[in-house]
Design an enzyme around this catalytic site. Structure first.
Site, PDB file in Angstrom:
ATOM      1  N   ALA A   1    -112.047  16.776  -3.554  1.00 56.14           N
ATOM      2  CA  ALA A   1    -112.210  16.808  -5.008  1.00 56.14           C
ATOM      3  C   ALA A   1    -111.800  18.193  -5.480  1.00 56.14           C
ATOM      4  CB  ALA A   1    -113.665  16.560  -5.390  1.00 56.14           C
ATOM      5  N   LYS A   2    -111.442  18.282  -6.742  1.00 53.52           N
ATOM      6  CA  LYS A   2    -111.111  19.580  -7.324  1.00 53.52           C
ATOM      7  C   LYS A   2    -112.201  19.849  -8.355  1.00 53.52           C
ATOM      8  CE  LYS A   2    -107.083  21.876  -9.366  1.00 53.52           C
ATOM      9  NZ  LYS A   2    -106.913  23.059  -8.546  1.00 53.52           N
TER      10      LYS A   2
END
Ligand code: PPE
Length: 308
Positions: free
Chosen positions: A158-159
């Site tokens: 995930a960012k």
């Protein structure tokens, strides 16, 4: 880097004046890092500004949100239109684009689930990421003493905004030691990525980049460069690398939305290859920038024009 202000920011469905795009100091994300974001670029083409890999970036934004149980209250299509609209509204030919979905004001305590989700898409002109001459001259980097956050602590799949505090440690350490950027190892001592870039090496004309399982971000420029390189006839591998692989490479470079394709000329005070941008890096840069300009019909699908 100081921000170059423009006119408007898209915020929760409306274009608002730059100076009015504000949040409360008790917004959840400010305290707990509970946001997910993207970095995208729009490039100048013969048909006006075009957003590079917009669909891929928005798909990653929704994947990041899913991991954190965050329901983004807009559809993928609505955010495509928001992005096109905000680039048009600011009359930019080329820019950086920052979509951000974050837990807003109304709840305190770690549990984010009852806090509202706010969404913004901001744009601003952003030149080279790692210094003015970086794309030609290359950068000097240091392997950080800080390890990349592990997959079962803060997943790189995930960012999320909160995970960047790990990149901040590494970036500041490298700058204070006189380098341009850092690369982090995972707990097993394998190369992951830079504070905001993926890394590739070239040896005997074969390209290698660490697999995402090593703990690097699944970079969209990384995937793009793998495709461009294969289309140019290169063998590309995803294999674990250790720090000596960087020292002994013929060429080494970073990829990223902000960094584009930036040569690495030195690692831990050891010259990489000839100590300047190598021929493979240069060839990939040319292929990349010809595609971003819309000059190569083969990659036309990678551009979303902001005007119909
Ligand atoms: N690794 C990390 C840790 C990372 O932050 C980025 C993007 C990448 C790899 C490359 O991913 P991609 O852009 O999809 O090819 N870093 C973004 C943020 C930079 C910033 O300072 O902010 C970017 O390049 O937009």
């Amino acid at each position: 880097m100081p921000i170059t202000e423009v006119d408007k920011i898209w915020m929760d469905g409306e274009l608002v004046d730059w100076k009015h795009a504000q949040v409360h100091v008790l917004s959840h994300a400010l305290h707990y890092g509970s946001g997910v974001f993207e970095g995208i670029r729009a490039y100048e083409t013969a048909r006006g500004a075009a957003v590079w890999h917009l669909d891929e970036h928005l798909r990653r934004l929704f994947r990041s949100a899913k991991l954190y149980h965050m329901d983004i209250p807009y559809s993928h299509e609505a955010l495509v239109e928001a992005t096109r609209q905000v680039v048009r509204a600011n009359e930019l030919h080329a820019c950086y684009i920052r979509p951000l979905a974050f837990r807003g004001y109304g709840e305190m305590g770690v549990n984010p689930l009852l806090a509202p989700v706010n969404v913004v898409v901001a744009v601003w002109p952003w030149g080279t990421y790692l210094g003015e001459d970086a794309l030609e001259q290359g950068v000097r980097i240091k392997i950080s003493s800080w390890r990349r956050n592990s997959q079962n602590a803060l997943p790189a799949g995930a960012k999320a905004t909160g995970q960047y505090i790990n990149s901040v440690l590494a970036k500041v350490e490298s700058l204070k030691a006189g380098y341009d950027e850092a690369i982090m190892l995972n707990e097993a001592g394998q190369i992951t990525d830079g504070s905001g870039e993926n890394v590739f090496i070239v040896r005997d004309r074969v390209l290698t980049t660490p697999p995402t399982q090593a703990g690097c971000l699944d970079g969209i420029t990384r995937t793009t460069v793998m495709s461009l390189a294969r289309d140019l006839g290169y063998v590309v591998r995803e294999e674990n690398l250790v720090r000596t692989d960087l020292y002994n490479a013929d060429e080494c470079f970073f990829t990223g939305t902000a960094a584009e394709i930036t040569p690495i000329r030195e690692v831990d005070d050891r010259t990489v290859g000839e100590g300047h941008r190598g021929p493979v890096t240069k060839e990939l840069q040319s292929a990349f920038f010809s595609a971003t300009k819309g000059d190569n019909p083969r990659y036309a699908d990678w551009l979303t024009y902001v005007r119909d």
